[in-house]
Design an enzyme around this catalytic site. Sequence first.
Site, PDB file in Angstrom:
ATOM      1  N   HIS A  84      36.527   5.776  55.786  1.00  0.00           N
ATOM      2  CA  HIS A  84      35.388   5.507  54.903  1.00  0.00           C
ATOM      3  C   HIS A  84      35.772   5.853  53.481  1.00  0.00           C
ATOM      4  CE1 HIS A  84      31.226   5.118  53.546  1.00  0.00           C
ATOM      5  NE2 HIS A  84      31.484   6.176  52.792  1.00  0.00           N
ATOM      6  N   ASP A 163      18.680   7.337  58.110  1.00  0.00           N
ATOM      7  CA  ASP A 163      19.501   7.242  56.907  1.00  0.00           C
ATOM      8  C   ASP A 163      19.185   5.969  56.127  1.00  0.00           C
ATOM      9  OD1 ASP A 163      21.861   7.959  55.182  1.00  0.00           O
ATOM     10  OD2 ASP A 163      22.525   6.020  55.946  1.00  0.00           O
ATOM     11  N   ARG A 170      16.180   7.320  48.163  1.00  0.00           N
ATOM     12  CA  ARG A 170      16.966   8.054  47.177  1.00  0.00           C
ATOM     13  C   ARG A 170      17.374   7.163  46.018  1.00  0.00           C
ATOM     14  NH1 ARG A 170      21.670   9.360  50.471  1.00  0.00           N
ATOM     15  NH2 ARG A 170      22.567  10.203  48.548  1.00  0.00           N
ATOM     16  N   SER A 185      24.570  11.357  54.848  1.00  0.00           N
ATOM     17  CA  SER A 185      24.395   9.908  54.954  1.00  0.00           C
ATOM     18  C   SER A 185      25.659   9.251  55.504  1.00  0.00           C
ATOM     19  CB  SER A 185      24.044   9.329  53.580  1.00  0.00           C
ATOM     20  OG  SER A 185      23.996   7.923  53.618  1.00  0.00           O
ATOM     21  N   LYS A 189      26.340   8.057  60.029  1.00  0.00           N
ATOM     22  CA  LYS A 189      26.711   6.713  60.502  1.00  0.00           C
ATOM     23  C   LYS A 189      28.075   6.722  61.188  1.00  0.00           C
ATOM     24  CE  LYS A 189      26.042   4.679  56.460  1.00  0.00           C
ATOM     25  NZ  LYS A 189      25.323   5.646  55.588  1.00  0.00           N
TER      26      LYS A 189
END
Length: 429
Positions: A84, A163, A170, A185, A189
């Site tokens: 990620h 989320d 947000r 967050s 996931k």
Amino acid sequence: MTHSAVDVIAAKRDGHRLSDAQIDWVVAAYTRGDVADEQMSALAMAILLNGMDDAETARWTLAMIESGERLALPDVGRPLVDKHSTGGVGDKLTLPLAPLVAACGAAVPQLSGRGLGHTGGTLDKLEAIPGWRAELSTEEIAAQLAEVGAVVCATTPALAPADRRLYALRDVTGTVPSIPLIASSIMSKKIAEGTDGLVLDVKVGSGAFMRTREAAQELARRMVAIGAAEGLPTRALLTDMSVPLGRAVGNALEVAEAVEVLRGGGPPDVVELTLALAHAMLGLAGIDPEADVDPAEVLASGRAFEVWERMIAAQGGDPGAPLPTAAHVETVDAPASGVLTRLDALAVGTAAWRLGAGRARKEHPVQAAAGVRLLAGIGDEVRAGEPLLELHTDTPDAVPGARAALDDGLAIGDEPAERGPLLLDEVRA
């Protein structure tokens, strides 16, 4: 025990630590609609201002995971490892990285997102390929992992629905910069995805969400700690994002550059980071990138490109089809002769966004062909009047805004200059 949103908000407002029971209740209640958006907005702001410790952050992450389902992938005959990125300008690394790691023997279930603001989204890039589709069922994901070894697709709606609601909130309440909320967050996931190992590319610099090395280190530390708490082996690399990555910024432009890398060429910085992340991913997958397989050799051989073609075709795309091209292209020329000493990532990313490569809100469309092509890099000698950048767009009216974004992002001097190191630090559990 009975809880109320007001009590939870007040506790964090006053700097207290939230209990596990409070966190579990408020996340679940918000997911089912019993806690209103304005109440969760207040709590998010209290968290931004007063923070959460590691235990709170880990529990918040777990509560978001438990708000939905975990992706139950069957044994596909290979170790599962994912990566990620926290997002940057010209960051197309997933495109060559996923097929490269698959070609080296691991399986990569890359559930990705779309871009927002000046940072590009992986799905937006891939959707520039004719026919390619992002939405896959769990069964399709599993089948593609078994047959191809790599899949890049949209996250399924059942994964961490809390989320999804909180992220949107947000975004409109000024609470995106909260490190505990960013960490939870991302990790909710990725943990729900069911991978066996995770490598994080935490960007640092003007083009990243984390502008300072200290903030990036704290985010990386938080995410690695969450992974450890949940039994997910996690490593984080801190990488530079003060200068755009590669020479292409924009969806189709970045796909073309990624294909160059997969064919054994491409910009050296993209190749360097692709290989660094591949080494880290293979290490977590139990594949020795020194003794078992050499990612650099696999990349140069074309075997990763073969996996790319199969990966794209498996999702309905035509890997041989021409990519979209912009209806309008203009150059930004050097105002003086000398050495290019500044090429600011945020300025270039904002220019690409204004040209149509990005979106201001999640529901907005993007132009597949829009973006910026860099014709010179830091340290290159340039002459007055020579092109430095190309601006690509289907909407010529956007060009003045893009040029304005670049005003303070470029500088030419007399002294030699070079880009700093790409790899800045590493965080492990």
